[in-house]
Design an enzyme around this catalytic site. Sequence first.
Site, short mmCIF file in Angstrom:
data_model
loop_
_atom_site.label_atom_id
_atom_site.label_comp_id
_atom_site.label_asym_id
_atom_site.label_seq_id
_atom_site.Cartn_x
_atom_site.Cartn_y
_atom_site.Cartn_z
NE ARG A 101 -3.17 0.55 -2.76
CZ ARG A 101 -3.67 0.26 -1.56
NH1 ARG A 101 -2.87 -0.11 -0.56
NH2 ARG A 101 -4.97 0.33 -1.33
CE LYS A 113 -0.19 -3.52 2.88
NZ LYS A 113 0.19 -3.75 1.49
#
Length: 284
Positions: free
Chosen positions: A265, A231
């Site tokens: 995740r 991210k």
Amino acid sequence: MQHHGSSPEYHTLNCNGKLVDLSGPKIMGILNLTPDSFSDGGKFNNEKAALVQAEKMLKEGAEIIDIGPQSTRPNAQFLTTGEEINRIGRMISLIKKEFPEVLISLDTFYSKTVKYGFNEGIDLINDISGGQYDSKMFDVAAETKLPYILMHVNPSYETMHDKIKFEDITVSINRYFSEKTAELLSKGVRDIILDPGFGFGKTVEDQMKMIDEMRYFGFGKCPLLIGISRKSFIYKPLGKSPADINEETQKLHLKVLRQGAKILRVHDVAEAKKTVDLFLSGRV
């Protein structure tokens, strides 16, 4: 393992009649079925590539495989539910046949795609939209009786990545979680997993605050899923590329595991597995 902060009794998930124990953290490996994730060499080659990738992640320690037919990155191509179903094809049933012990979560915000996936054998619903992009989603989740991953996100597909300035990010996310879990429970969804939604319309500062205040999310009532892999709030401030932040990512993984996160995740399963093992060893 009580020394990591005593945890409430939500420690099993009912996945299609299979009880999944969440007393220890689980790794969810990301399997994108998007064309930019595979060399689009026709269906057979893609199925083969996906099976190879699924096997690799399972060998490295993933217990859940998250199948995503469409990308939700900024500026990604928008797919209809029909296009999603077409892209999934036989992928779910093929993986299930090859690896019966695997849990499969389906990453979609369409109720029709969930219905299709349910018939193909999925075990969890991973809806990035919190039921906001398809009004039938919560009803279908209740019909399937599968665990539902509730993610915090802006209210429409178009505004998904608009940066919102929250007065207090933790309070805002918890208000959203409270409203949506009440709605899900009233419809009969029993197992709810909470995902605070890293990478979706939040500033770098807010996302760092979310990591620091992780233990307050959902008031400890539901298990937390954390998706920080690759991210931009991690790599952009460092001036690095998404692939070059493993060390920083694992430090943050350790931080959220200490605060009770139950599912990570990730793209890189082997590295996350090292972190989970380190956490469980109690040496950190």
